[in-house]
Design a protein around this motif. Structure first.
Motif, PDB file in Angstrom:
ATOM      1  N   GLN A  26       0.833  -1.202   0.000  1.00  0.00           N
ATOM      2  CA  GLN A  26       0.000   0.000   0.000  1.00  0.00           C
ATOM      3  C   GLN A  26       0.870   1.255   0.000  1.00  0.00           C
ATOM      4  OE1 GLN A  26      -3.547   0.134  -0.266  1.00  0.00           O
ATOM      5  NE2 GLN A  26      -2.830   2.152  -0.869  1.00  0.00           N
ATOM      6  N   LEU A  29       2.129   1.832  -3.447  1.00  0.00           N
ATOM      7  CA  LEU A  29       1.058   2.387  -4.283  1.00  0.00           C
ATOM      8  C   LEU A  29       0.815   3.858  -3.960  1.00  0.00           C
ATOM      9  CD1 LEU A  29      -1.397  -0.635  -4.089  1.00  0.00           C
ATOM     10  CD2 LEU A  29      -0.161   0.127  -6.126  1.00  0.00           C
ATOM     11  N   ASP A  30       0.761   4.180  -2.674  1.00  0.00           N
ATOM     12  CA  ASP A  30       0.478   5.562  -2.250  1.00  0.00           C
ATOM     13  C   ASP A  30       1.556   6.538  -2.701  1.00  0.00           C
ATOM     14  OD1 ASP A  30      -1.812   4.674  -0.996  1.00  0.00           O
ATOM     15  OD2 ASP A  30      -0.946   4.742   1.023  1.00  0.00           O
ATOM     16  N   GLU A  32       3.543   6.070  -5.293  1.00  0.00           N
ATOM     17  CA  GLU A  32       3.832   5.875  -6.715  1.00  0.00           C
ATOM     18  C   GLU A  32       5.197   5.223  -6.943  1.00  0.00           C
ATOM     19  OE1 GLU A  32       1.780   6.713  -9.479  1.00  0.00           O
ATOM     20  OE2 GLU A  32       0.170   7.295  -8.126  1.00  0.00           O
ATOM     21  N   ILE A  48      -4.798  -5.604  -4.791  1.00  0.00           N
ATOM     22  CA  ILE A  48      -5.881  -4.702  -5.200  1.00  0.00           C
ATOM     23  C   ILE A  48      -7.121  -5.515  -5.571  1.00  0.00           C
ATOM     24  CG2 ILE A  48      -6.626  -3.080  -6.992  1.00  0.00           C
ATOM     25  CD1 ILE A  48      -3.639  -2.089  -7.007  1.00  0.00           C
ATOM     26  N   TYR A  55      -5.677   1.598  -5.158  1.00  0.00           N
ATOM     27  CA  TYR A  55      -4.792   2.467  -5.924  1.00  0.00           C
ATOM     28  C   TYR A  55      -5.609   3.584  -6.544  1.00  0.00           C
ATOM     29  CZ  TYR A  55      -1.577   4.087  -9.520  1.00  0.00           C
ATOM     30  OH  TYR A  55      -0.780   4.867 -10.312  1.00  0.00           O
TER      31      TYR A  55
END
Length: 66
Positions: A26, A29-30, A32, A48, A55
């Motif tokens: 996570q 993803l947060d 990038e 996901i 995302y």
């Protein structure tokens, strides 16, 4: 504070429990940073699809940046 390369190495070495793995992905993803670790993309997509991570693309509406 643990830096991202250290977290990636901890993951690769199998030193993260399942909850830590989810939080790690996570974070990628947060921030990038998932693009910097293409070998983790499949795992991220799996998390996901299972609802463990989410995302939101940053460039979803580039016109709002201005």
């Amino acid at each position: 504070m643990v830096k991202m390369p250290q977290l990636v190495q901890m993951y690769r070495d199998g030193l993260m429990n399942p909850l830590q793995q989810i939080e790690f992905v996570q974070t990628l993803l947060d921030t990038e940073l998932i693009a910097d670790y293409p070998e983790l993309d499949k795992l991220a997509q799996y998390y996901i699809s299972e609802g463990l991570c989410y995302y939101v693309p940053v460039d979803i509406m580039p016109e709002l940046k201005e």
